[in-house]
Design a protein around this motif. Structure first.
Motif, mmCIF file in Angstrom:
data_model
loop_
_atom_site.group_PDB
_atom_site.id
_atom_site.type_symbol
_atom_site.label_atom_id
_atom_site.label_comp_id
_atom_site.label_asym_id
_atom_site.label_seq_id
_atom_site.Cartn_x
_atom_site.Cartn_y
_atom_site.Cartn_z
ATOM 1 N N PHE A 1 -42.616 -53.935 89.089
ATOM 2 C CA PHE A 1 -41.465 -55.009 89.436
ATOM 3 C C PHE A 1 -40.215 -54.451 89.021
ATOM 4 O O PHE A 1 -39.926 -53.923 88.205
ATOM 5 C CB PHE A 1 -42.006 -56.114 88.583
ATOM 6 N N VAL A 2 -39.361 -54.717 90.141
ATOM 7 C CA VAL A 2 -37.970 -54.075 90.100
ATOM 8 C C VAL A 2 -36.999 -55.154 90.043
ATOM 9 O O VAL A 2 -36.908 -56.000 91.136
ATOM 10 C CB VAL A 2 -37.725 -52.962 91.090
ATOM 11 N N ALA A 3 -35.944 -55.188 89.006
ATOM 12 C CA ALA A 3 -34.770 -56.254 89.272
ATOM 13 C C ALA A 3 -33.613 -55.588 89.136
ATOM 14 O O ALA A 3 -32.876 -55.381 88.302
ATOM 15 C CB ALA A 3 -34.831 -57.324 88.110
ATOM 16 N N PHE A 4 -33.098 -55.149 90.545
ATOM 17 C CA PHE A 4 -32.056 -54.458 90.866
ATOM 18 C C PHE A 4 -31.159 -55.255 91.986
ATOM 19 O O PHE A 4 -31.891 -55.988 92.740
ATOM 20 C CB PHE A 4 -32.142 -53.122 90.985
ATOM 21 N N ALA A 5 -30.124 -54.592 92.215
ATOM 22 C CA ALA A 5 -29.232 -55.333 93.616
ATOM 23 C C ALA A 5 -28.515 -54.406 94.269
ATOM 24 O O ALA A 5 -28.007 -53.502 93.398
ATOM 25 C CB ALA A 5 -28.782 -56.622 93.419
ATOM 26 N N GLY A 6 -27.996 -54.523 95.537
ATOM 27 C CA GLY A 6 -27.023 -53.710 96.053
ATOM 28 C C GLY A 6 -27.105 -52.299 96.047
ATOM 29 O O GLY A 6 -28.581 -51.859 96.551
#
Length: 406
Positions: free
Chosen positions: A227-232
């Motif tokens: 599960f990954v919680a990154f952005a941009g």
């Protein structure tokens, strides 16, 4: 001689008339709103599309006569994805430009800092992308509203699907600042409630260039799901590097709604293949309302829409509330917005919950196939929003400690 005198008088009257008419023309009624978002850096794509969606709303409203007989003028500022510049720009928009609405910022850290400003100056503040849970708990104030599903809503929706369909052993990898920390916390809490097992957690700094130092721990934990919680641009680099290490084939992957915008997917279609993402909007959702909205956006800008369409809704909600209140006064507009429903948003009907000013909105789970976000499940807003927690600390009792299962 008389003829000459009359010509002089007539000329004087015309000049005087011109001087009198000029102020009347320059004093046409205008109301200003602020677009505050990242224009450069890690999250510049989100800020760019926020501006575009707001511009679309402003032009549509102005074509219908504006708001309360006022033409809407939008002023855009760059928050630099940092709290301090975001505060300075918000103060400028409110005190110098006299905006009656601020939409933004993009990052959770910047948005929470701006909330202090909008609270102080009693300015309507709309959040359409930041998702830290503090914004409707400890940071909440009566002039703040949001139609971005926060981390708790996202976790409630995504965790169940992962446990039921993808696997129970999950590794949580997040960007180590407000947004990622919030998403990681809420997802861990939701997953464990459902009987899932968190086999590892790690946070990487914002704007990390090389993620490989974290890959050994992930492989050692051997999860079913990453599960990954990154952005941009962080997300783009992470997925490219995971793929080069063979990890996109080894693990199932899932992530938050702002992990990547639709526009980014074709460039890394192979690494993203099969990725499960929760979101409230996709240009590839067959819903007729979403398709009609996307067609309007694409006709205007030549590109597909994305989750930043929430900024469009923010302008519409504010305008409708001002019309109903017959005033731009923030207290009066906020009172109307509480519990307000609007039918013509980018995903159809949306209603603002009175207690915490969070929009109760349906969401979808999408899976990336061939560079497109395709819907695989629908989640009702009432099932994900959770109970109001205004004033309560969402971190109380939380621990990153991994609970070992026998």
């Amino acid at each position: 001689m008389k003829r000459l005198t009359w010509l002089v008088v007539l000329a004087a009257l015309l000049v005087a008339g011109g001087f009198l008419a000029a102020p009347a023309l320059s004093q046409s009624k205008v109301v200003k709103i602020g677009d505050l978002g990242s224009k450069v850096g890690v999250f510049e794509g989100y800020g760019k599309y926020q501006t575009m969606f707001m511009q679309m709303a402003v032009e549509e409203l102005n074509a219908k006569g504006g708001v309360l007989g006022h033409k809407i003028e939008m002023i855009s500022e760059d928050d630099e994805t940092k709290p301090a510049p975001a505060v300075r720009k918000a103060e400028k928009l409110i005190l110098q430009d006299d905006v009656k609405l601020i939409v933004g910022a993009v990052s959770s850290g910047a948005t929470m800092a701006v909330m202090d400003v909008t609270k102080k100056h009693k300015t309507i503040h709309w959040n359409s992308v930041s998702c830290a849970e503090f914004m409707r708990t400890t940071k909440f104030h009566k002039h703040y509203f949001s139609n971005q599903p926060d981390s708790r809503m996202q976790a409630n929706g995504l965790a169940k699907y992962i446990v039921d369909k993808m696997g129970k052993k999950v590794y949580i990898f997040y960007t180590d600042y407000a947004m990622g920390q919030s998403d990681g916390r809420q997802f861990k809490t939701a997953l464990e409630k459902l009987g899932g097992e968190v086999v590892g957690v790690a946070g990487a700094p914002l704007d990390t260039k090389d993620f490989s130092p974290w890959f050994g721990a992930i492989n050692q934990a051997n999860p079913d799901v990453l599960f990954v919680a990154f952005a941009g641009t962080d997300s783009l680099r992470l997925m490219t590097q995971l793929h080069s290490f063979g990890m996109t084939k080894k693990y199932k992957l899932a992530g938050i709604d702002c992990f990547l915008l639709q526009q980014d997917l074709p460039a890394i279609a192979e690494p993203m293949e099969g990725f499960v993402q929760l979101a409230h909007y996709s240009p590839y959702n067959p819903d007729r309302g979403m398709q009609a909205f996307n067609d309007r956006f694409k006709k205007k800008f030549g590109v597909e829409g994305n989750i930043m369409a929430g900024a469009y809704d923010g302008v519409l909600f504010w305008a409708a509330a001002a019309e109903k209140a017959k005033s731009f006064d923030a207290d009066k507009v906020a009172a109307v917005l509480e519990g307000m429903c609007l039918d013509n948003t980018h995903i159809g009907k949306q209603c603002i919950r009175k207690e915490d000013h969070q929009v109760v909105m349906d969401m979808h789970l999408y899976q990336v196939k061939g560079g497109k976000n395709l819907p695989i499940a629908r989640l009702e807003g009432k099932d994900t929003i959770g109970e109001p927690m205004v004033g309560k600390d969402p971190v109380e009792g939380f621990t990153w400690e991994i609970k070992k299962k026998n």
